[in-house]
Write an enzyme that holds these catalytic residues in place. Structure first.
Site, PDB file in Angstrom:
ATOM      1  N   GLU A   1     -16.981 -82.986 -43.625  1.00 31.76           N
ATOM      2  CA  GLU A   1     -15.568 -83.172 -43.942  1.00 31.76           C
ATOM      3  C   GLU A   1     -15.539 -84.264 -44.992  1.00 31.76           C
ATOM      4  O   GLU A   1     -15.882 -85.416 -44.719  1.00 31.76           O
ATOM      5  CB  GLU A   1     -14.793 -83.558 -42.686  1.00 31.76           C
TER       6      GLU A   1
ATOM      7  N   CYS B   1      -8.329 -89.194 -45.183  1.00 34.65           N
ATOM      8  CA  CYS B   1      -8.850 -88.001 -45.854  1.00 34.65           C
ATOM      9  C   CYS B   1      -7.776 -86.937 -46.009  1.00 34.65           C
ATOM     10  O   CYS B   1      -7.908 -86.029 -46.838  1.00 34.65           O
ATOM     11  CB  CYS B   1     -10.047 -87.445 -45.090  1.00 34.65           C
TER      12      CYS B   1
END
Length: 674
Positions: free
Chosen positions: A258, A297
């Site tokens: 990720e 993120c």
């Protein structure tokens, strides 16, 4: 001020920092507060400890036992979360940021605990999908199963969420029965270390289930094998370096990433100033720019608005962002704290310079802003840029300033907005604020392939929605392309990353024994008494009752029709029914057959069956006409404990006619006392 020694937990021992230790500074003051790391860690010993101790102990537990462990861990952390709050301020996070990180992490444990109990069996094998019939007579079947990997999961986490970032990976890993070695980012590892200490002090974890590396991993990745997993969160550059490790490639070590994400938020063409959606959009964007000082993120990096609304959006954001109080996160009035370190601040400013070459800064001056209660530290103001020509720009679509930075750009029409969103080349999340379902469908069709999640919000869902930047454990967290190509969480989907899917083929008895679940064609067991008189623990998988037959008459059909009001023509009109291609003439109601079936297998006296909670997978295979008879086969298919007092029994109910042809089948659910 004394410098805190942040230890690693390796092979059952806490190991203090040593050679190669890194110094960690407070994000608020810049002063050194801790050191962590030890180049002398025995990484092979840690892997052996996890594989030899933690793995066997976890695999000996059922999914339900692991789920109960997760719940208990969450409860233990919840009782001690104030200590985690207190230590987290030095990361630059505010109290509201702590709720996302610490309470969000604990909540993730609870969700996986619940899903483990509700959606997985009280067993060590997970059945993936239904049984496949591979032969003509049903004596050769196939079934996909999932079993725990027999290695170790290495979790490499980012600095921004030192608790949630660990627990969102750890929860599905432990539920899968796999031990973990956690390596947090050094800048905030002191928070993770405290969380790990709390979990170990609880006594809930089996020996070897969880280890911690504060500092570098050494050559650990060179020692992994095909049963191991690496799960990484961080930059695309670091992800590329790690996944390119020769040993990982040669051994096909699972690698879940990720990474960077240029997430976009689209203001729908219907969401003009004055609508609830416009106000919601401004609120969402400003929140994503300032929560965790933009160090998420999932934060909104690109703001897409109709060209006619760009000016209004800029003015509304300026007004809202100007009210954000930047300062010491320990102060009650602070809305946005500091970035995690001076190094992170420098990195953001370097990225801002690249974005500034293509876009004009319309809010936020990093050289001139006010910080409340602090005169040092890694503080920056929210910075809003405007890119007037997103089609020719490049850096605004490939440069992520991991801080309180976002760029607004206009779109001509919805297809143009979709194209701009896709310029991110793969994102964790895109959001759409609109009240028009047609707009939502068009965006999803055009952009879903480029995103791991699409968050749609409007006046209807805004009161319950969790926000653009909030990954939830029920839903996948990850994205294609630039975002890493991985998936985390997603409920039981996340657990599957730490399990091996295997196709099992064999006879019905073989599959029933392996899956601990009766399948058609497997051996039936005749119990010593009616199954409804037997307690949960007394019932055996495959225990079967065969009922006496019952004839279905015209009078039965007409009485049922009159009593229920279901006078559908196929039950009442012979000629009309014959014109229907599915029926030979008048037929019995399907629900009449279900009622008769219950009358054939139910034991009416008080006993261990507490409640009928539903039925699944109902199918009618062949019509029943007046004069036909039906009989029932009732078989214990599966058992799942629910509380200390009762468990769920899933029964296969099969109705056949006088020619032994199946006319209906379904699965009955009952709660039975222990």
């Amino acid at each position: 001020m004394s410098i805190q020694q942040i230890a690693s937990f390796a092979a059952g021992e806490w190991v203090a920092p040593g050679a190669g230790a890194h110094r960690i500074s407070s994000a608020i003051t810049g002063a050194v507060i801790a050191e962590a790391g030890n180049d002398a860690l025995d990484v092979q010993g840690m892997l052996d400890y996890a594989r030899g101790k933690g793995g066997p102990a976890l695999r000996a537990m059922t999914f339900h036992q692991r789920a109960r462990m997760l719940k208990a861990l969450g409860q233990h952390l919840n009782r001690h979360k104030q200590a985690l709050y207190d230590i987290s301020f030095d990361t630059g996070a505010t109290q509201s940021d702590h709720l996302i990180d610490i309470d969000g992490g604990i909540g993730t444990l609870y969700v996986f605990a619940s899903k483990g109990r509700r959606e997985m069996p009280d067993d060590t094998i997970y059945l993936d999908g239904g049984v496949e019939v591979l032969g003509r007579t049903g004596q050769f079947l196939g079934q996909h199963i999932c079993t725990s990997l027999q290695g170790v999961a290495v979790h490499i986490n980012a600095f921004n969420f030192p608790v949630w970032g660990m627990l969102e990976k750890l929860a599905p890993t432990l539920l899968a029965g796999v031990p973990a070695i956690v390596k947090p980012a050094t800048n905030s590892c002191y928070v993770t270390e405290l969380a790990v200490r709390l979990m170990h002090e609880s006594g809930l974890l089996p020996e070897g289930a969880l280890q911690l590396v504060t500092g570098g991993l050494g050559d650990m990745l060179d020692r992994l094998g095909m049963q191991d997993v690496v799960s990484f969160t961080g930059s695309a550059e670091t992800a590329l370096m790690l996944r390119s490790n020769r040993n990982i490639l040669e051994n096909s070590v699972r690698f879940v990433a990720e990474q960077d994400s240029l997430n976009a938020s689209i203001l729908g063409p219907d969401a003009v100033p004055g609508t609830p959606e416009f106000d919601l959009f401004i609120k969402e964007v400003s929140r994503e720019m300032t929560v965790k000082a933009g160090q998420k993120c999932t934060a909104i990096r690109r703001i897409l608005a109709p060209e006619a609304q760009v000016g209004a959006v800029i003015e509304a954001l300026r007004e809202r962002l100007s009210k954000v109080v930047i300062g010491d996160p320990r102060l009650e009035g602070t809305r946005m704290g500091a970035l995690v370190s001076a190094g992170q601040k420098a990195d953001v400013l370097a990225k801002v310079a690249l974005i500034g070459a293509e876009a004009e800064r319309v809010f936020g001056d990093p050289e001139n802003f006010t910080v409340e209660g602090a005169d040092a530290g890694a503080f920056l103001p929210p910075m809003l840029f405007h890119c007037a020509d997103p089609d020719r720009a490049e850096r605004v679509h490939d440069t992520e300033a991991f801080g309180p930075v976002s760029t607004i750009m206009g779109y001509r029409d919805l297809d143009h907005a979709i194209d701009i969103a896709k310029r991110g080349q793969g994102s964790l999340v895109a959001s759409l604020i609109t009240h028009d379902p047609a707009v939502a469908r068009q965006v999803v069709l055009g952009a879903a392939a480029y995103h791991g999640r699409i968050y749609i919000n409007d006046r209807v869902s805004m009161k319950e929605s969790t926000g653009h930047g909030s990954p939830l454990p029920h839903m996948i967290h990850g994205g294609p392309g630039r975002a890493g190509g991985g998936e985390e969480m997603g409920g039981i989907r996340g657990v599957m990353h730490y399990m091996q899917r295997t196709a099992i083929q064999g006879s019905p008895d073989m599959l029933a024994a392996i899956g601990n679940k009766w399948v058609p064609g497997a051996t039936e067991i005749k119990g010593p008494a009616h199954p409804f008189t037997r307690h949960y623990g007394e019932l055996a998988i495959g225990e079967t009752l065969h009922s006496a037959p019952r004839v279905v008459s015209v009078q039965d059909i007409e009485h049922f029709a009159e009593f229920t009001g279901d006078t559908f023509y196929a039950h009442m009109d012979e000629e009309a029914a014959k014109r229907n291609p599915f029926f030979p003439g008048r037929v019995a109601h399907g629900y009449l057959l279900l009622s008769f079936a219950a009358g054939l297998f139910v034991e009416p006296t008080e006993g261990p069956v507490l409640a009928n909670t539903g039925l699944d997978s109902l199918r009618f295979m062949k019509p029943v006409v007046p004069g036909d008879s039906i009989k029932v086969r009732l078989t214990v298919k599966q058992k799942t404990p629910r509380t200390e007092e009762y468990g769920e029994v899933r029964w296969t109910v099969t109705l056949t006619n006088q020619n032994d042809e199946q006319v209906a089948e379904y699965e009955l659910l009952t709660m039975n006392a222990f």
